[in-house]
Design an enzyme around this catalytic site. Sequence first.
Site, PDB file in Angstrom:
ATOM      1  N   THR A   1       0.857  -1.181   0.000  1.00  0.00           N
ATOM      2  CA  THR A   1       0.000   0.000   0.000  1.00  0.00           C
ATOM      3  C   THR A   1       0.895   1.233   0.000  1.00  0.00           C
ATOM      4  O   THR A   1       2.065   1.141   0.355  1.00  0.00           O
ATOM      5  CB  THR A   1      -0.857   0.034   1.294  1.00  0.00           C
ATOM      6  OG1 THR A   1      -1.424  -1.247   1.528  1.00  0.00           O
ATOM      7  CG2 THR A   1      -1.972   1.048   1.194  1.00  0.00           C
TER       8      THR A   1
ATOM      9  N   ARG B   1     -12.381  -8.976  -3.892  1.00  0.00           N
ATOM     10  CA  ARG B   1     -11.856  -8.747  -2.538  1.00  0.00           C
ATOM     11  C   ARG B   1     -11.434  -7.297  -2.362  1.00  0.00           C
ATOM     12  O   ARG B   1     -10.785  -6.703  -3.201  1.00  0.00           O
ATOM     13  CB  ARG B   1     -10.668  -9.677  -2.280  1.00  0.00           C
ATOM     14  CG  ARG B   1     -10.033  -9.519  -0.895  1.00  0.00           C
ATOM     15  CD  ARG B   1      -8.809  -8.634  -0.921  1.00  0.00           C
ATOM     16  NE  ARG B   1      -8.128  -8.599   0.386  1.00  0.00           N
ATOM     17  CZ  ARG B   1      -7.098  -7.797   0.670  1.00  0.00           C
ATOM     18  NH1 ARG B   1      -6.623  -6.977  -0.246  1.00  0.00           N
ATOM     19  NH2 ARG B   1      -6.548  -7.819   1.867  1.00  0.00           N
TER      20      ARG B   1
END
Length: 335
Positions: free
Chosen positions: A200, A228
Amino acid sequence: MLKTLLTSAIALSALSFSTFSHSSDQPFAIAIHGGAGTIEKSRFTPEQEKAYRAKLKEAVETGYAVLEKGGESLDAITAAINVLENSPYFNAGRGAVYTYDGAHELDASIMDGRTRQAGAVAGVKHIENPINLARLVMEKSVHVMLSGQGMPLVENNLFDTENRYKALLKAKEKLDKQKVTSKDYQAAHKALPVNYKMGTVGAVALDKNGNIAAGTSTGGMTAKRFGRVGDSPVIGAGTFAENESCAVSATGHGEYFIRYNVAADICARVKYQGKTIVEAGNEVIHDVLMPVGGTGGVIIIDAKGNISLPFNTVGMYRASKSNTSPTYVGIFKDE
């Protein structure tokens, strides 16, 4: 509404940084991350390490330049995250990992500490900079999270990179060897090493007006299926900001960060228990997440310009800078 957001994108791409008169002793600061995991020095060539450090430095200094000119924390984190989204080194934007089907689905969120206004997007496939769209959701819509917009801005193959594709092939090979079927999602999830589940980018900042903000952007989990969505677009899990406590952007195994409401929990400990951001961050990352198998890290900033960057993995790409401290860039644990 989506057409309105698209029209507004042009305005956002040219951020305007107004100069105000501020007290000379008003702190301002920014911190960024580019993901956490088994980031071991032995896996880097000297050239690769230098390139990663340079990109982290560029991102944090891009955001800091906004703050230094009197710009808002929201503008600073957007600018910093854009640098990371536009780099193939990190799992966000152009460096996004592949889904099981060989495509890319990106998530992002942003939050304004002044008002607790927030915006988030999940599963976007044609947005070059998801953090920009998340901000437009916050500023131009009545909603907090939108999913599956399908706004045809760029081709999905814009996010194709050789290294991420090799990672997908390795992930599929592991799943095939263990005979994990697409129907057995829990088994598939457990079969992959932790690094396939993490990655991330994010930023938190405090501006000269005393306002804080947080933002997070990700390409998700390698070989993910069934749409997801992890913690990055979930306000309170991957992103949280309020002036009265702190701003947090998280990176790690998203399911755990959602279950334990990590970003909001840290800020709640600061607000209601009087903890420092160092104390609150360490408690959640090491004492709450680690015992249950939750791996990752966070970047935290408060309204006084204090910064904390705790993580429980081997490494975390990170950087920070303030009006009282020089640029700091770190990758590995002991630095």
